[in-house]
Design a protein around this motif. Structure first.
Motif, PDB file in Angstrom:
ATOM      1  N   LYS A  62      48.736  55.798 -14.969  1.00 19.97           N
ATOM      2  CA  LYS A  62      47.799  55.464 -13.897  1.00 19.97           C
ATOM      3  C   LYS A  62      46.378  55.421 -14.452  1.00 19.97           C
ATOM      4  O   LYS A  62      45.928  56.378 -15.095  1.00 19.97           O
ATOM      5  CB  LYS A  62      47.918  56.465 -12.755  1.00 19.97           C
ATOM      6  CG  LYS A  62      49.283  56.423 -12.070  1.00 19.97           C
ATOM      7  CD  LYS A  62      49.336  57.311 -10.851  1.00 19.97           C
ATOM      8  CE  LYS A  62      50.687  57.181 -10.152  1.00 19.97           C
ATOM      9  NZ  LYS A  62      50.771  58.013  -8.927  1.00 19.97           N
ATOM     10  N   LEU A  63      45.700  54.309 -14.196  1.00 16.68           N
ATOM     11  CA  LEU A  63      44.355  54.088 -14.707  1.00 16.68           C
ATOM     12  C   LEU A  63      43.425  53.726 -13.562  1.00 16.68           C
ATOM     13  O   LEU A  63      43.868  53.414 -12.451  1.00 16.68           O
ATOM     14  CB  LEU A  63      44.360  52.959 -15.746  1.00 16.68           C
ATOM     15  CG  LEU A  63      45.413  53.026 -16.852  1.00 16.68           C
ATOM     16  CD1 LEU A  63      45.394  51.743 -17.664  1.00 16.68           C
ATOM     17  CD2 LEU A  63      45.166  54.217 -17.749  1.00 16.68           C
ATOM     18  N   ASN A  64      42.140  53.709 -13.846  1.00 16.07           N
ATOM     19  CA  ASN A  64      41.158  53.207 -12.874  1.00 16.07           C
ATOM     20  C   ASN A  64      40.035  52.517 -13.631  1.00 16.07           C
ATOM     21  O   ASN A  64      39.851  52.727 -14.833  1.00 16.07           O
ATOM     22  CB  ASN A  64      40.626  54.324 -11.973  1.00 16.07           C
ATOM     23  CG  ASN A  64      40.000  55.455 -12.764  1.00 16.07           C
ATOM     24  OD1 ASN A  64      38.984  55.276 -13.418  1.00 16.07           O
ATOM     25  ND2 ASN A  64      40.612  56.631 -12.731  1.00 16.07           N
ATOM     26  N   GLY A  65      39.313  51.696 -12.920  1.00 18.41           N
ATOM     27  CA  GLY A  65      38.220  50.946 -13.550  1.00 18.41           C
ATOM     28  C   GLY A  65      37.627  49.957 -12.571  1.00 18.41           C
ATOM     29  O   GLY A  65      37.587  50.209 -11.366  1.00 18.41           O
ATOM     30  N   LEU A 225      38.752  39.757 -15.053  1.00 17.60           N
ATOM     31  CA  LEU A 225      39.259  40.724 -16.023  1.00 17.60           C
ATOM     32  C   LEU A 225      39.266  42.116 -15.414  1.00 17.60           C
ATOM     33  O   LEU A 225      38.423  42.444 -14.571  1.00 17.60           O
ATOM     34  CB  LEU A 225      38.376  40.748 -17.275  1.00 17.60           C
ATOM     35  CG  LEU A 225      38.422  39.550 -18.213  1.00 17.60           C
ATOM     36  CD1 LEU A 225      37.412  39.752 -19.334  1.00 17.60           C
ATOM     37  CD2 LEU A 225      39.817  39.374 -18.799  1.00 17.60           C
ATOM     38  N   LEU A 226      40.215  42.947 -15.840  1.00 16.54           N
ATOM     39  CA  LEU A 226      40.212  44.356 -15.478  1.00 16.54           C
ATOM     40  C   LEU A 226      39.622  45.145 -16.641  1.00 16.54           C
ATOM     41  O   LEU A 226      40.041  44.983 -17.790  1.00 16.54           O
ATOM     42  CB  LEU A 226      41.626  44.852 -15.198  1.00 16.54           C
ATOM     43  CG  LEU A 226      42.316  44.325 -13.945  1.00 16.54           C
ATOM     44  CD1 LEU A 226      43.721  44.911 -13.841  1.00 16.54           C
ATOM     45  CD2 LEU A 226      41.516  44.660 -12.697  1.00 16.54           C
ATOM     46  N   ASN A 227      38.654  45.975 -16.340  1.00 14.91           N
ATOM     47  CA  ASN A 227      38.074  46.879 -17.328  1.00 14.91           C
ATOM     48  C   ASN A 227      38.489  48.292 -16.924  1.00 14.91           C
ATOM     49  O   ASN A 227      37.933  48.876 -16.002  1.00 14.91           O
ATOM     50  CB  ASN A 227      36.559  46.742 -17.355  1.00 14.91           C
ATOM     51  CG  ASN A 227      35.934  47.555 -18.462  1.00 14.91           C
ATOM     52  OD1 ASN A 227      36.626  48.167 -19.266  1.00 14.91           O
ATOM     53  ND2 ASN A 227      34.616  47.589 -18.506  1.00 14.91           N
ATOM     54  N   LEU A 228      39.502  48.834 -17.605  1.00 15.83           N
ATOM     55  CA  LEU A 228      40.125  50.094 -17.211  1.00 15.83           C
ATOM     56  C   LEU A 228      39.861  51.184 -18.231  1.00 15.83           C
ATOM     57  O   LEU A 228      39.541  50.910 -19.390  1.00 15.83           O
ATOM     58  CB  LEU A 228      41.637  49.899 -17.046  1.00 15.83           C
ATOM     59  CG  LEU A 228      42.071  48.776 -16.101  1.00 15.83           C
ATOM     60  CD1 LEU A 228      43.564  48.542 -16.221  1.00 15.83           C
ATOM     61  CD2 LEU A 228      41.694  49.108 -14.659  1.00 15.83           C
ATOM     62  N   LYS A 229      40.044  52.439 -17.793  1.00 10.51           N
ATOM     63  CA  LYS A 229      39.902  53.591 -18.672  1.00 10.51           C
ATOM     64  C   LYS A 229      41.270  54.197 -18.939  1.00 10.51           C
ATOM     65  O   LYS A 229      42.042  54.444 -18.012  1.00 10.51           O
ATOM     66  CB  LYS A 229      39.017  54.661 -18.021  1.00 10.51           C
ATOM     67  CG  LYS A 229      37.529  54.432 -18.158  1.00 10.51           C
ATOM     68  CD  LYS A 229      36.780  55.638 -17.620  1.00 10.51           C
ATOM     69  CE  LYS A 229      35.271  55.488 -17.823  1.00 10.51           C
ATOM     70  NZ  LYS A 229      34.559  56.710 -17.353  1.00 10.51           N
ATOM     71  N   GLU A 274      38.367  52.010 -23.394  1.00 11.48           N
ATOM     72  CA  GLU A 274      38.449  50.870 -22.479  1.00 11.48           C
ATOM     73  C   GLU A 274      39.689  50.026 -22.776  1.00 11.48           C
ATOM     74  O   GLU A 274      40.029  49.785 -23.930  1.00 11.48           O
ATOM     75  CB  GLU A 274      37.201  49.995 -22.591  1.00 11.48           C
ATOM     76  CG  GLU A 274      35.962  50.620 -21.981  1.00 11.48           C
ATOM     77  CD  GLU A 274      34.787  49.662 -21.953  1.00 11.48           C
ATOM     78  OE1 GLU A 274      34.862  48.611 -22.625  1.00 11.48           O
ATOM     79  OE2 GLU A 274      33.801  49.951 -21.263  1.00 11.48           O
ATOM     80  N   VAL A 275      40.335  49.596 -21.701  1.00  8.25           N
ATOM     81  CA  VAL A 275      41.473  48.684 -21.789  1.00  8.25           C
ATOM     82  C   VAL A 275      41.135  47.449 -20.964  1.00  8.25           C
ATOM     83  O   VAL A 275      40.697  47.568 -19.816  1.00  8.25           O
ATOM     84  CB  VAL A 275      42.756  49.335 -21.235  1.00  8.25           C
ATOM     85  CG1 VAL A 275      43.916  48.348 -21.267  1.00  8.25           C
ATOM     86  CG2 VAL A 275      43.102  50.572 -22.029  1.00  8.25           C
ATOM     87  N   TYR A 290      35.860  48.518  -7.479  1.00 10.90           N
ATOM     88  CA  TYR A 290      36.605  49.612  -8.091  1.00 10.90           C
ATOM     89  C   TYR A 290      38.095  49.373  -7.858  1.00 10.90           C
ATOM     90  O   TYR A 290      38.512  49.057  -6.747  1.00 10.90           O
ATOM     91  CB  TYR A 290      36.186  50.941  -7.471  1.00 10.90           C
ATOM     92  CG  TYR A 290      36.881  52.145  -8.063  1.00 10.90           C
ATOM     93  CD1 TYR A 290      36.386  52.772  -9.205  1.00 10.90           C
ATOM     94  CD2 TYR A 290      38.032  52.656  -7.482  1.00 10.90           C
ATOM     95  CE1 TYR A 290      37.019  53.866  -9.751  1.00 10.90           C
ATOM     96  CE2 TYR A 290      38.676  53.761  -8.022  1.00 10.90           C
ATOM     97  CZ  TYR A 290      38.159  54.366  -9.155  1.00 10.90           C
ATOM     98  OH  TYR A 290      38.798  55.449  -9.693  1.00 10.90           O
ATOM     99  N   VAL A 291      38.902  49.514  -8.898  1.00 17.20           N
ATOM    100  CA  VAL A 291      40.340  49.265  -8.781  1.00 17.20           C
ATOM    101  C   VAL A 291      41.131  50.397  -9.431  1.00 17.20           C
ATOM    102  O   VAL A 291      40.649  51.090 -10.327  1.00 17.20           O
ATOM    103  CB  VAL A 291      40.744  47.931  -9.445  1.00 17.20           C
ATOM    104  CG1 VAL A 291      40.133  46.753  -8.721  1.00 17.20           C
ATOM    105  CG2 VAL A 291      40.376  47.913 -10.919  1.00 17.20           C
ATOM    106  N   ASN A 292      42.348  50.577  -8.936  1.00 14.15           N
ATOM    107  CA  ASN A 292      43.336  51.434  -9.571  1.00 14.15           C
ATOM    108  C   ASN A 292      44.374  50.536 -10.223  1.00 14.15           C
ATOM    109  O   ASN A 292      44.612  49.420  -9.761  1.00 14.15           O
ATOM    110  CB  ASN A 292      44.014  52.344  -8.544  1.00 14.15           C
ATOM    111  CG  ASN A 292      43.025  53.244  -7.839  1.00 14.15           C
ATOM    112  OD1 ASN A 292      42.320  54.016  -8.466  1.00 14.15           O
ATOM    113  ND2 ASN A 292      42.940  53.133  -6.526  1.00 14.15           N
ATOM    114  N   ALA A 293      45.005  51.019 -11.270  1.00 19.43           N
ATOM    115  CA  ALA A 293      46.007  50.211 -11.955  1.00 19.43           C
ATOM    116  C   ALA A 293      47.139  51.102 -12.436  1.00 19.43           C
ATOM    117  O   ALA A 293      46.946  52.296 -12.701  1.00 19.43           O
ATOM    118  CB  ALA A 293      45.386  49.474 -13.147  1.00 19.43           C
TER     119      ALA A 293
END
Length: 375
Positions: A62-65, A225-229, A274-275, A290-293
């Motif tokens: 589970k990620l967010n970004g 694009l998704l910029n996730l942590k 960063e992903v 803000y998104v969850n992934a």
């Protein structure tokens, strides 16, 4: 001395006569991790028991970004030749479609450019005819080579000039193929290059804009694009090409499918990396949101129990094991990944040949806590 012995004897006699004749009953010892149910409790409690099961459990990271714009999706609109803004109805946030007129521009140089193009086009026909005439004469040696070469050079120069002017006209959205002396215009139209919305408006009607001035900033919301942590423990699990499912807090039912394109190589202060992932369809997703992934990965087959069978007590995980018809023992469990409502049990050897409480484990935990409080 005789008196002393007499006193000691009396003391011993009194001490012996004062010993209580009744003995106290010691309480029955009960294990702190064992709960025994009465027949009435067994009837009311909904309990199901099975041995550990073999399951392939997907591991979900589970990620967010945030949803970000790639550089090519933020477009600055300028006018290649400059000019005055004659008309525009754009305001920040306004949507538009590909081909819509963003603004009307007006300038005297547009007229001059069209005039020069048409004049050069006419000259080209004349120099072409002269070139063909000189070629025929030169073949029969009726004219000198110098005259023929001069005619060829003039024809080629006009041909180059016409092509250059044609490209300039295309820069300001004038079609040179349809341009004629009756169609010369002093205004040009700036058209939208894609479907999107306006981010910034830097001009107003009547303002002069040079070729270097940015008139509008347009956003193409497609393919964000998704910029996730991702944190250190999960970095090794990620690789380009893996599928990602993203959603927002405001509308978690709406899912956005994507694919990892690359992961960063430097750590932030919180030990995250960063992903970046492409979204296949980002319609309705606002840049900067803000998104969850979630990234789901299949693991190897392992021993597992339903997620509800695992209970937490004093910061540790446990399972209840049947010790008979009415007794259940709380046994420590080393849990692994959880997915599809199943949890991996790493110390499966501790439960070999035993029935584990699958349904009703939390009820047993409450009964065990209550019995401990009563004691």
């Amino acid at each position: 001395m005789r008196n002393i012995f007499l006193l000691l004897g009396i003391g011993l006699l009194v001490a012996c006569s004062s010993t209580p004749t009744e003995t106290r009953e010691t309480p029955k010892e009960t294990a702190a991790n064992l709960v025994t149910l009465t027949p009435a409790q067994l009837k009311n409690f909904e309990l199901t028991m099975q041995p550990l099961q073999k399951k392939i459990i997907p591991y979900t990271i589970k990620l967010n970004g945030t949803a970000d714009l790639p550089p090519q999706n933020l477009v600055s609109v300028s006018n290649a030749l400059g000019g005055y803004v004659k008309a525009t109805s754009l305001i920040p946030g306004k949507p538009f479609k590909k081909g819509d007129v963003l603004a009307l521009m007006e300038d005297n140089q547009y007229i001059e450019l069209q005039q020069e193009y048409l004049t050069t086009k006419a000259k080209l026909k004349m120099t072409e005819a002269e070139f063909e005439r000189q070629r025929d004469l030169n073949q029969s040696k009726a004219t000198s080579d110098k005259a023929f070469q001069q005619a060829a050079a003039e024809f080629q120069a006009n041909k180059i000039a016409l092509q250059a002017l044609s490209e300039k006209l295309k820069l300001i959205s004038i079609n040179p193929q349809t341009l004629s002396s009756n169609a010369i215009t002093r205004t040009i139209k700036l058209h939208a290059p894609f479907n999107g919305y306006v981010a910034k408006v830097n001009v107003n009607v009547g303002k002069y804009a040079s070729p270097s001035d940015v008139l509008f900033e347009l956003v193409n919301p497609q393919n964000l694009l998704l910029n996730l942590k991702v944190f250190e423990k999960d970095i090794s699990r990620l690789a380009p090409g893996q599928s990602v499912v993203a959603y927002t807090n405001t509308n978690p039912e709406k899912k956005y499918a994507g694919e990892i394109i690359f992961t960063g190589r430097t750590f932030a202060a919180d030990r995250s990396v960063e992903v970046h992932a492409n979204l296949k369809n980002s319609l309705g997703l606002v840049p900067g949101a803000y998104v969850n992934a979630e990234i789901e990965q299949a693991t190897t087959e392992s021993w597992a129990v339903p997620e509800e069978a695992v209970v937490s007590f004093e910061g540790k995980d446990f399972l209840f094991v049947a010790k008979g018809k009415d007794s259940f023992e709380l046994v420590p469990a080393e849990t692994g990944v959880t997915g599809n409502n199943w949890t991996e049990i790493k110390n499966a050897a501790a439960f070999e040949g035993k029935n584990v409480v699958f349904e009703g484990a939390y009820t047993l935990l409450m009964a065990l806590k209550n019995s401990g409080e009563e004691e």
